[in-house]
Scaffold this active site. Structure first.
Site, PDB file in Angstrom:
ATOM      1  CE1 TYR A 116       1.868 -15.167 -19.184  1.00  0.00           C
ATOM      2  CE2 TYR A 116       1.198 -15.442 -17.004  1.00  0.00           C
ATOM      3  CZ  TYR A 116       1.152 -14.743 -18.269  1.00  0.00           C
ATOM      4  OH  TYR A 116       0.304 -13.549 -17.999  1.00  0.00           O
ATOM      5  CG  HIS A 117       5.193 -15.540 -11.800  1.00  0.00           C
ATOM      6  ND1 HIS A 117       6.624 -15.414 -10.928  1.00  0.00           N
ATOM      7  CD2 HIS A 117       4.515 -14.777 -11.106  1.00  0.00           C
ATOM      8  CE1 HIS A 117       6.270 -14.488  -9.968  1.00  0.00           C
ATOM      9  NE2 HIS A 117       5.255 -14.065  -9.927  1.00  0.00           N
ATOM     10  CG  HIS A 118      10.849 -16.833 -13.272  1.00  0.00           C
ATOM     11  ND1 HIS A 118      11.401 -15.963 -12.377  1.00  0.00           N
ATOM     12  CD2 HIS A 118      10.768 -17.980 -12.630  1.00  0.00           C
ATOM     13  CE1 HIS A 118      11.863 -16.837 -11.091  1.00  0.00           C
ATOM     14  NE2 HIS A 118      11.294 -17.940 -11.472  1.00  0.00           N
ATOM     15  CB  VAL A 121       7.726 -10.850 -12.651  1.00  0.00           C
ATOM     16  CG1 VAL A 121       8.301  -9.895 -11.608  1.00  0.00           C
ATOM     17  CG2 VAL A 121       6.566 -11.249 -12.186  1.00  0.00           C
TER      18      VAL A 121
END
Length: 244
Positions: A116-118, A121
């Site tokens: 999710y973070h990758h 961002v």
């Protein structure tokens, strides 16, 4: 920078995760220790240089022109030195997806926070870059600083060095602090815009950025509690996978 390509990269990333995990079910895991050391070391060196260059410029703006100028000034995007590191920062979010390649091929647990973070961002960075929105200098500088420490830690761990658990705890705390500061910067941009002051952004960007940082804050705090404060603390290997 083509925003549509960020969605293409994100779609290919998800396809690789689904396909790669399916294929690896029938195969033995790869060790990939040396490639992982090289990968993490490369990103560590890149982030260290980025942190030095953007950090020194941020410090200069803060010392000479103050907080408001450091947040609202668009010179981070077009300054003689900072523009290169701003472009490199945004561009790097695509190859950083390669972190997940090692997790899939080594058959490690892939958790929501990681992918999710990758994805978010990547999408937000490419979405915001062309608009040169206020706050971008802070976002880039903080991310470079955190990644400089984080990827250095990964490189040392992959090389077989035994590091204190407090090092991993420190990294997670810096990530949580980064998310808090991201929300603060968004609030400042919104506040100055409402006062009619020159701080170039738009409500759509502020909303998406704030939601992104708030979601990261919740997820990293949840991880911190699970990893370091709960009775059934996570193993060091699991901590590495989650903070990545």
């Amino acid at each position: 920078m083509n925003r549509k390509k960020s969605f293409l990269f994100a779609a290919l990333y998800v396809a690789f995760i689904l396909g790669g995990r399916h294929v690896m079910k029938q195969r033995e895991k790869f060790e990939l220790r040396k490639p992982l050391v090289l990968w993490s070391l490369t990103l560590a060196v890149f982030s260290i240089f980025g942190a030095i260059r953007t950090g020194s410029y941020m410090t200069y703006i803060l010392m000479t022109k103050g907080l408001k100028q450091s947040v609202c000034d668009q010179s981070f995007y077009n300054g003689p030195v900072s523009k290169f590191w701003a472009y490199a920062f945004v561009l790097s979010k695509a190859p950083e997806l390669g972190d997940t390649l090692f997790i899939v091929l080594r058959k490690q647990k892939l958790i929501f926070l990681h992918w999710y973070h990758h994805i978010t961002v990547l999408l937000y960075s490419w979405y915001s870059y062309k608009d040169m929105v206020a706050g971008g200098g802070w976002f880039m500088t903080m991310n470079y600083l955190v990644h400089a420490v984080m990827y250095s830690y990964y490189a040392l761990r992959a090389a077989g060095f035994k590091l204190s658990r407090k090092f991993a705890m420190f990294i997670t705390l810096t990530q949580i602090t980064q998310m808090i500061m991201g929300c603060v910067v968004n609030y400042l941009v919104y506040s100055w815009m409402q006062q009619g002051q020159e701080c170039p952004s738009h409500m759509q960007n502020i909303v998406w950025s704030s939601l992104m940082y708030l979601s990261y804050f919740v997820l990293f705090v949840q991880f911190f509690i699970e990893a370091y404060l709960s009775k059934s603390k996570l193993s060091a290997a699991t901590v590495d996978k989650k903070i990545k």
